[in-house]
Motif scaffolding. Sequence first.
Motif: not given
Length: 241
Positions: A66-83, A132-139
């Motif tokens: 669950i954590v990995t999937v949520l993180v991957m979603i966060g990493i994949s979203l561009p900042s302009f789109f997610f914002g 958008l930034s927690i993904g890389g740190r978490m991995r």
Amino acid sequence: LNWLGKLVRFDFGNSFKYQIPVIDVIKDSMGVSFAVALIATIFEFLIAIPLGVTAATHQYSVRDYIVTVLVMIGISLPSFFFGQLLKNVFSIQLGLFPSSGLIDASKDLSGFALLMDQMWHLFIPILTVVILSIGGRMRMTRTNMLEVLNSDYIRTARSKGLSEKKVIYVHAFRNTMIPLMTLLAGILPSLFGGAMITEEVFAIDGIGRLAYKALQQGDVPFIMGYNMFLAVLTVIGTLLS
């Protein structure tokens, strides 16, 4: 050579657009970007590191997936789109937060009330940067923790009868933090450099948005000064790490 000679005296020249020294433009606009980046970085570490540890200590479990999937979603979203997505939900549809800007121009606020109004405006931008930034740190935390947990000294600590909590948080976690500390090299310029796209999406006049406008309008002295400013911060961050 002339530009480098002035650089030694912290003279970056005058901005074409603002007609004032570039160093003054940077100083005037750096505060907002620094506040957003500092708060986002604190929450990023507070969220990403525990998530990485729990994912590593429960490898291949439902929690890990669950954590990995949520993180991957966060990493994949561009900042302009997610914002823009968060702004559409929380500002336009729900009306909970302002959609742009730093202050409410219709009110004459000062002191603590002004500070709270600014924080209210910055909530969604900070949330965007954090998610958008927690993904890389978490991995990275998860990978380092798994590597440490497979070490010989961890097996020795367990065989000596130490509790699992002490093995993880006293022995393993301290060594997991060593690679994370090298990230200080990138954190320092990110604190002062601004989130260019996020600031543009939410119309926040931080240093990142000013740099974006300078790129569009050909403000060469500002771009050169801004890049040199980030370069110096990168070198200092590398030395600190």
